[in-house]
Design a protein around this motif. Sequence first.
Motif, PDB file in Angstrom:
ATOM      1  N   PHE A 132       8.482   6.555   7.862  1.00 32.88           N
ATOM      2  CA  PHE A 132       7.657   7.551   8.537  1.00 32.88           C
ATOM      3  C   PHE A 132       6.662   8.083   7.523  1.00 32.88           C
ATOM      4  O   PHE A 132       7.048   8.658   6.519  1.00 32.88           O
ATOM      5  N   ARG A 133       5.398   7.831   7.751  1.00 30.20           N
ATOM      6  CA  ARG A 133       4.334   8.319   6.875  1.00 30.20           C
ATOM      7  C   ARG A 133       3.187   8.798   7.732  1.00 30.20           C
ATOM      8  O   ARG A 133       2.979   8.303   8.836  1.00 30.20           O
ATOM      9  N   ASP A 134       2.426   9.705   7.203  1.00 28.24           N
ATOM     10  CA  ASP A 134       1.230  10.177   7.893  1.00 28.24           C
ATOM     11  C   ASP A 134       0.207   9.041   7.919  1.00 28.24           C
ATOM     12  O   ASP A 134      -0.184   8.526   6.873  1.00 28.24           O
ATOM     13  N   THR A 135      -0.201   8.652   9.098  1.00 25.55           N
ATOM     14  CA  THR A 135      -1.179   7.571   9.231  1.00 25.55           C
ATOM     15  C   THR A 135      -2.611   8.081   9.192  1.00 25.55           C
ATOM     16  O   THR A 135      -3.541   7.286   9.202  1.00 25.55           O
ATOM     17  N   GLY A 136      -2.767   9.394   9.161  1.00 32.58           N
ATOM     18  CA  GLY A 136      -4.121   9.943   9.152  1.00 32.58           C
ATOM     19  C   GLY A 136      -4.883   9.589  10.422  1.00 32.58           C
ATOM     20  O   GLY A 136      -6.102   9.486  10.410  1.00 32.58           O
ATOM     21  N   GLY A 137      -4.168   9.369  11.521  1.00 31.21           N
ATOM     22  CA  GLY A 137      -4.806   9.037  12.784  1.00 31.21           C
ATOM     23  C   GLY A 137      -5.316   7.611  12.865  1.00 31.21           C
ATOM     24  O   GLY A 137      -6.097   7.278  13.762  1.00 31.21           O
ATOM     25  N   ARG A 138      -4.898   6.761  11.959  1.00 31.77           N
ATOM     26  CA  ARG A 138      -5.360   5.368  11.981  1.00 31.77           C
ATOM     27  C   ARG A 138      -4.880   4.662  13.244  1.00 31.77           C
ATOM     28  O   ARG A 138      -3.766   4.873  13.700  1.00 31.77           O
ATOM     29  N   PRO A 139      -5.701   3.774  13.785  1.00 29.06           N
ATOM     30  CA  PRO A 139      -5.346   3.088  15.030  1.00 29.06           C
ATOM     31  C   PRO A 139      -4.375   1.926  14.792  1.00 29.06           C
ATOM     32  O   PRO A 139      -4.125   1.527  13.651  1.00 29.06           O
TER      33      PRO A 139
END
Length: 192
Positions: free
Chosen positions: A129-136
Amino acid sequence: MGADIHGFVECRATHGVLDEDDEIRWWPAVDLDLLYDGRCYDAFGCLFGVRNHAGFRPPAGGRGLPEDVTAEVRQAYGVWGRDAHGASWISWAELAAVDRDGPAEAVDARVEEYSLAPTRGWVCTGKSFRDTGGRPEGAAWIQDSRLLRTVRMLRRDAVPTDGPWAPVRRVMSALTGVHGAVNVRLVVRFDG
């Protein structure tokens, strides 16, 4: 705390039934612990909706124990008490009908992590679980010397036929050859 799966392959024996009046009942065929020794949240989520981080629509989610579950399976479930959850079941007919190329309904909540191996290039080392920064979906980036990717899983990737579930599939398939697809089922519960 992790979640583990427990249960039984059950079979409704049609072998030796003489006429319609003979009772056809379920039998506990094999304890799942003898066939499967893994913890695969992708499979748990894909089939039963437990730890469904990949976002599948499970074909057998939240069904509870079957009404006609064998006494042995009901007793095994009762031993776990409050630690047991996610009880469900799936017949071989249903399992065989699952579209193995079907995608999850959502992008996986986890990202795939890859490490650079000197002779093999990028090698998948797991998910986190990591922050994707809103990546698609399909995005890839480098972070902390790791290649990270957002993905939408397919059912065949969550429950590969040649993976840890292969012995379960072989036993269920063999019983199906004798008793029919609707007369073989996997009854499960989870802990943790």
